[in-house]
Design a protein around this motif. Sequence first.
Motif, short mmCIF file in Angstrom:
data_model
loop_
_atom_site.label_atom_id
_atom_site.label_comp_id
_atom_site.label_asym_id
_atom_site.label_seq_id
_atom_site.Cartn_x
_atom_site.Cartn_y
_atom_site.Cartn_z
N SER A 36 -27.42 -32.89 -9.30
CA SER A 36 -27.53 -31.86 -8.99
C SER A 36 -26.46 -31.23 -7.65
CB SER A 36 -28.64 -31.91 -7.91
OG SER A 36 -28.39 -32.75 -7.29
N VAL A 37 -26.15 -30.30 -7.21
CA VAL A 37 -25.23 -30.64 -6.24
C VAL A 37 -25.94 -29.45 -5.04
CG1 VAL A 37 -22.82 -28.77 -6.28
CG2 VAL A 37 -22.96 -29.29 -8.12
N SER A 38 -25.64 -29.80 -4.00
CA SER A 38 -26.60 -29.39 -2.94
C SER A 38 -25.57 -29.21 -1.60
CB SER A 38 -27.94 -30.50 -2.26
OG SER A 38 -29.19 -30.72 -3.49
N TYR A 39 -25.74 -27.95 -1.65
CA TYR A 39 -25.13 -27.41 -0.23
C TYR A 39 -26.12 -27.65 1.16
CZ TYR A 39 -22.36 -24.11 2.72
OH TYR A 39 -22.23 -23.22 4.31
N VAL A 40 -25.19 -28.35 1.77
CA VAL A 40 -26.23 -28.43 3.07
C VAL A 40 -25.91 -27.33 4.44
CG1 VAL A 40 -26.40 -29.98 5.66
CG2 VAL A 40 -26.14 -30.85 3.38
N ARG A 41 -26.80 -26.26 4.63
CA ARG A 41 -26.35 -25.14 5.66
C ARG A 41 -26.29 -25.67 6.77
NH1 ARG A 41 -30.27 -22.86 2.02
NH2 ARG A 41 -32.66 -23.65 3.93
N LYS A 42 -27.39 -27.02 7.27
CA LYS A 42 -27.79 -27.00 8.28
C LYS A 42 -28.60 -28.17 8.58
CE LYS A 42 -30.84 -24.38 12.11
NZ LYS A 42 -32.02 -23.64 11.94
N GLY A 43 -27.71 -28.36 9.90
CA GLY A 43 -28.21 -30.17 10.77
C GLY A 43 -27.27 -30.95 9.85
N SER A 44 -28.34 -32.55 10.10
CA SER A 44 -27.56 -33.47 9.77
C SER A 44 -27.97 -34.48 9.06
CB SER A 44 -26.25 -34.05 10.78
OG SER A 44 -25.71 -35.35 10.20
N PHE A 45 -27.50 -35.08 8.28
CA PHE A 45 -28.41 -36.29 7.95
C PHE A 45 -28.07 -37.59 6.82
CE2 PHE A 45 -28.21 -33.46 4.09
CZ PHE A 45 -28.59 -33.77 2.97
N GLU A 55 -22.50 -39.99 6.20
CA GLU A 55 -23.03 -38.64 7.11
C GLU A 55 -22.54 -37.32 6.02
OE1 GLU A 55 -25.20 -39.64 9.45
OE2 GLU A 55 -24.24 -41.75 9.27
N LEU A 56 -23.13 -36.65 6.04
CA LEU A 56 -23.71 -35.43 5.95
C LEU A 56 -24.44 -34.04 7.07
CD1 LEU A 56 -24.18 -36.88 3.59
CD2 LEU A 56 -24.14 -34.57 2.15
N VAL A 57 -22.97 -33.18 7.01
CA VAL A 57 -23.41 -32.10 8.10
C VAL A 57 -23.09 -30.55 7.59
CG1 VAL A 57 -22.51 -33.62 10.25
CG2 VAL A 57 -20.29 -32.21 9.55
N ALA A 58 -23.14 -30.00 8.39
CA ALA A 58 -23.03 -28.24 7.64
C ALA A 58 -22.05 -28.07 6.75
CB ALA A 58 -23.44 -27.49 8.91
N GLY A 59 -22.29 -27.86 5.93
CA GLY A 59 -20.87 -27.66 4.90
C GLY A 59 -20.43 -28.54 3.94
N SER A 60 -21.50 -29.92 4.30
CA SER A 60 -21.44 -31.08 2.94
C SER A 60 -21.96 -30.61 1.87
CB SER A 60 -21.70 -32.55 4.37
OG SER A 60 -20.89 -32.52 5.23
N ILE A 61 -21.18 -31.30 0.85
CA ILE A 61 -21.81 -30.85 -0.58
C ILE A 61 -22.78 -32.21 -0.62
CG2 ILE A 61 -21.30 -30.90 -2.89
CD1 ILE A 61 -21.18 -28.20 -1.40
N LEU A 62 -23.49 -32.53 -1.32
CA LEU A 62 -24.32 -33.66 -2.09
C LEU A 62 -24.29 -33.39 -2.82
CD1 LEU A 62 -27.30 -36.11 -0.21
CD2 LEU A 62 -27.68 -35.06 -2.58
N ILE A 63 -24.01 -34.28 -3.97
CA ILE A 63 -24.18 -34.50 -4.98
C ILE A 63 -24.89 -35.39 -5.75
CG2 ILE A 63 -22.30 -34.90 -7.81
CD1 ILE A 63 -21.67 -32.31 -5.08
N GLY A 64 -25.49 -35.84 -6.90
CA GLY A 64 -27.32 -36.30 -7.35
C GLY A 64 -26.90 -36.51 -8.78
N HIS A 65 -27.46 -38.16 -8.95
CA HIS A 65 -26.77 -37.75 -10.68
C HIS A 65 -28.73 -38.82 -10.86
CE1 HIS A 65 -25.77 -40.50 -14.10
NE2 HIS A 65 -25.04 -40.02 -14.09
N PRO A 66 -28.43 -38.48 -12.13
CA PRO A 66 -30.15 -38.79 -13.28
C PRO A 66 -30.41 -39.80 -12.96
CG PRO A 66 -28.56 -37.78 -14.30
CD PRO A 66 -28.32 -37.15 -13.04
N GLY A 67 -31.43 -40.50 -12.22
CA GLY A 67 -31.39 -42.07 -12.51
C GLY A 67 -31.12 -42.49 -11.37
N ASP A 68 -30.94 -42.11 -10.16
CA ASP A 68 -30.07 -42.98 -9.06
C ASP A 68 -30.34 -42.81 -7.95
OD1 ASP A 68 -27.83 -44.08 -11.22
OD2 ASP A 68 -26.53 -42.37 -8.76
N GLU A 69 -31.13 -44.15 -7.94
CA GLU A 69 -31.98 -44.16 -6.17
C GLU A 69 -31.55 -43.74 -4.92
OE1 GLU A 69 -33.42 -48.06 -6.22
OE2 GLU A 69 -34.98 -47.96 -8.18
N TYR A 70 -31.91 -42.52 -4.04
CA TYR A 70 -31.45 -42.57 -2.78
C TYR A 70 -31.67 -42.80 -1.55
CZ TYR A 70 -33.60 -37.88 -3.30
OH TYR A 70 -33.97 -36.87 -3.55
#
Length: 267
Positions: A36-45, A55-70
């Motif tokens: 997965s490729v997720s675009y953070v459009r608002k907020g922070s986490f 640390e992700l803020v608006a504009g960051s990209i979160l990358i997911g790999h199948p089977g990885d825990e998070y």
Amino acid sequence: MAIVKTLLGGSVSAIDYRCTSGPGDAPFVEVHGSYSVSYVRKGSFGYRTRGETFELVAGSILIGHPGDEYTCTHEHVEGDECLSFHLTPAFVDTIEDRAAIWRTGSLPPLPELMVLGELAQAAAEGRTDVGLDEVGLALAARFVDVARGRARKATEAPARDRRRAVDAALWIDAHASEPIDLESAAREAGLSPFHFLRTFSAVLGVTPHQYLVRSRLKRAARLLADGDRPITDVAFDVGFADLSNFVRTFHRVAGVSPRAFRRTARR
């Protein structure tokens, strides 16, 4: 609590995530079910995976790999929104077969990805005729191009510094159309300019000025996709003091001029 809305399926699935969790909510372990490729459009986490924290803020990209825990944490602010594209292994093999790329964790706010992220959001909301699956594939392919030459380091700063950096990024994003320099941003964070620059860069992977310019470009992409406002007005509305500088900057990061980007969004 998360509100999830699936926008399309197939080899590319687009999902709209709206999380309402805050500092008082206990984090829990989840597992990526796909690439997965997720675009953070608002907020922070915060994003914890394989022993690393980002640390992700608006504009960051979160990358997911199948089977990885998070685990996603919300120590600093309540709520976030992401537009997430989930990809089948068959499609991933066509653009990049190295698993290491998909274990990058996240990428900081980068202009070439933020502009595509805003175009994807416009497609998700029906504000452009560009196909949501098409722009999702373009975002994934662009991520691979960027990640080949840039790995995001996990956050190692103390919790207090991470909080200050995230709060500063939220403040910059909210006031991006106003004149902001290093001194004023550092003063808002309660730090000396040197300490603020070092802390912000270490936590978020970009300098305060880079994040300011990218916040302005993000808003510009949204306005260009939305309507017929003159390009000069768009440039001034988002905080650029000079039209030629806006056009050069936008073209450099998007690969097309603002006018061509608008035509693409309309098609």
